[in-house]
Write a protein that holds these residues in place. Structure first.
Motif, mmCIF file in Angstrom:
data_model
loop_
_atom_site.group_PDB
_atom_site.id
_atom_site.type_symbol
_atom_site.label_atom_id
_atom_site.label_comp_id
_atom_site.label_asym_id
_atom_site.label_seq_id
_atom_site.Cartn_x
_atom_site.Cartn_y
_atom_site.Cartn_z
ATOM 1 N N PRO A 114 0.705 -1.025 -0.125
ATOM 2 C CA PRO A 114 -0.072 -0.068 -0.010
ATOM 3 C C PRO A 114 0.932 1.344 -0.033
ATOM 4 C CG PRO A 114 -1.081 -1.567 1.563
ATOM 5 C CD PRO A 114 0.269 -2.015 0.983
ATOM 6 N N VAL A 115 1.966 1.282 0.680
ATOM 7 C CA VAL A 115 2.706 2.730 0.815
ATOM 8 C C VAL A 115 3.339 2.818 -0.323
ATOM 9 C CG1 VAL A 115 4.994 3.569 1.710
ATOM 10 C CG2 VAL A 115 3.279 2.276 3.178
ATOM 11 N N SER A 116 3.978 1.752 -1.126
ATOM 12 C CA SER A 116 4.423 2.015 -2.789
ATOM 13 C C SER A 116 3.320 2.363 -3.558
ATOM 14 C CB SER A 116 5.118 0.575 -3.047
ATOM 15 O OG SER A 116 6.092 0.443 -2.377
ATOM 16 N N ALA A 117 2.045 1.810 -3.324
ATOM 17 C CA ALA A 117 0.860 1.919 -4.189
ATOM 18 C C ALA A 117 0.834 3.591 -4.201
ATOM 19 C CB ALA A 117 -0.232 1.219 -3.970
ATOM 20 N N GLN A 118 0.792 4.043 -3.066
ATOM 21 C CA GLN A 118 0.554 5.476 -2.852
ATOM 22 C C GLN A 118 1.399 6.256 -3.609
ATOM 23 O OE1 GLN A 118 -0.230 7.932 1.112
ATOM 24 N NE2 GLN A 118 1.478 8.831 0.248
ATOM 25 N N ALA A 119 2.687 6.061 -3.394
ATOM 26 C CA ALA A 119 3.871 6.713 -3.938
ATOM 27 C C ALA A 119 3.795 6.726 -5.417
ATOM 28 C CB ALA A 119 5.164 6.090 -3.443
ATOM 29 N N VAL A 120 3.420 5.577 -6.070
ATOM 30 C CA VAL A 120 3.138 5.483 -7.518
ATOM 31 C C VAL A 120 1.811 6.516 -7.929
ATOM 32 C CG1 VAL A 120 2.628 4.085 -9.363
ATOM 33 C CG2 VAL A 120 4.506 3.396 -7.881
ATOM 34 N N VAL A 121 1.121 6.252 -7.444
ATOM 35 C CA VAL A 121 -0.255 7.390 -7.897
ATOM 36 C C VAL A 121 0.076 8.589 -7.616
ATOM 37 C CG1 VAL A 121 -2.738 7.865 -7.186
ATOM 38 C CG2 VAL A 121 -1.914 5.337 -7.336
ATOM 39 N N CYS A 122 0.733 8.983 -6.412
ATOM 40 C CA CYS A 122 1.147 10.290 -6.169
ATOM 41 C C CYS A 122 2.196 10.948 -7.174
ATOM 42 C CB CYS A 122 1.759 10.497 -4.738
ATOM 43 S SG CYS A 122 0.644 10.656 -3.373
#
Length: 337
Positions: free
Chosen positions: A115-123
């Motif tokens: 989830p943390v990486s998913a947020q970073a990619v979307v951001c």
């Protein structure tokens, strides 16, 4: 130009350094770099009218148009190639932000990362689109989008983001904005080859151009911006008028069946995000370079040869702010995988 594999790829970008680097990796003389997480966005709009950029949509016909940038010829990496707004993840993209749309757990499952990486990619996708095209997928709440990103204060913030003086999380917080992750649809994932000097693990997204906003020609890496229908861009690639990296032309072709942005976004739910991994086989000095599932990009490179003629711009050391490239790895009897 027709490759020995039988496909046409007049506009396919192929760095002159690749054959030597493939052989060096196969011989154990090259250490692959770790790919950097990255994101890029195919901004879409319906019809020939609407918010403009430096160029309007050309031609006639139906279906959505996509916003593309042409990298400056002086850029050592992919100079002269057409791409989409995008770039690498800033570690600060992991900082919590006000969020609308699918949960981080849902994005984690869709993108195949935590989830943390998913947020970073979307951001990174939203931030880079603002940095390189002036388009912001965020609004005062989860049901609205900023209507206008022009003006001195917006430009000052954009430049601060580009220079990394300002984090995206702080930018959103200061302006009391919510990131609209629901405006993005995951489209593809490509990872740069192990023999490349700069490697990116890149997620491609599709997004509807927000009403009221317009693309701005603000990317320092581009000398032209244009709205084109996918069929027009694909034809430009076929004739060699537009140079593109494999993931660019592949993601464009995937848009061809859709007649509207709404249909594209609906189709994103069924997209396969398995990473595209290049494969190189060395056979008595000859290189066979291919991207499984994308046979048209196959190259047969004889022993002692450099870049196949007519396949695009050479590569050197380029910018770290890249839109994304294909992936692969190498072994001596065969495999780059």
């Amino acid at each position: 130009m027709t490759t020995s594999s039988g496909g046409t790829s007049d506009g396919q970008w192929f760095p002159a350094s690749w054959p030597d680097r493939i052989r060096a990796l196969a011989n154990g003389e090259l250490t692959p770099v770790t790919p950097r997480r990255a994101a890029t966005v195919l901004l879409l709009r319906d019809g020939a009218s609407g918010p403009g950029g430096a160029d309007a949509v050309g031609g006639s016909g139906e279906g959505p148009a996509v916003h593309m940038l042409r990298r400056r010829a002086s850029m050592a990496f992919a100079g002269g190639a057409y791409a989409y707004p995008g770039g690498g993840v800033d570690p600060r993209d992991e900082k919590p932000v006000r969020w609308a749309g699918p949960s981080l757990d849902e994005w984690s499952a869709a993108l195949g990362v935590d989830p943390v990486s998913a947020q970073a990619v979307v951001c990174a996708a939203v931030r880079e689109t603002f940095e390189e095209a002036g388009v912001l997928l965020a609004g005062p709440d989860g049901d609205s989008v900023v209507a206008d990103t022009t003006g001195e204060s917006w430009e000052a913030d954009r430049e601060a983001l580009v220079s990394r003086e300002l984090s995206f999380a702080d930018f959103l917080a200061r302006r009391e904005l919510v990131l609209r992750s629901d405006l993005l649809g995951p489209w593809a994932r490509w990872i740069t080859p192990e023999f490349e000097e700069r490697r990116y693990d890149t997620w491609f997204f599709v997004a509807l151009m927000p009403a009221g906003q317009r693309t701005l020609d603000v990317s320092g890496e581009a000398d032209r911006t244009v709205w084109l229908r996918p069929a027009e861009a694909v034809e430009g690639y076929r004739t060699g008028e537009m140079v593109m990296m494999p993931p660019t032309i592949a993601t464009l072709r995937a848009l061809l069946p859709y007649d509207s942005v709404a249909a594209v976004l609906a189709g994103a739910a069924d997209r396969d995000l398995e990473p595209v991994l290049a494969r190189a086989v060395l056979d008595e000095g000859r290189i066979v370079l291919s991207w499984p599932g994308h046979e048209e990009f196959t190259k047969h490179i004889p022993q002692g040869a450099g870049s196949p003629r007519g396949t695009g711009a050479p590569q050197g050391s380029g910018s770290a702010r890249e839109s994304g490239s294909p992936q692969g790895s190498v072994s001596s009897q065969g495999a780059v995988e």
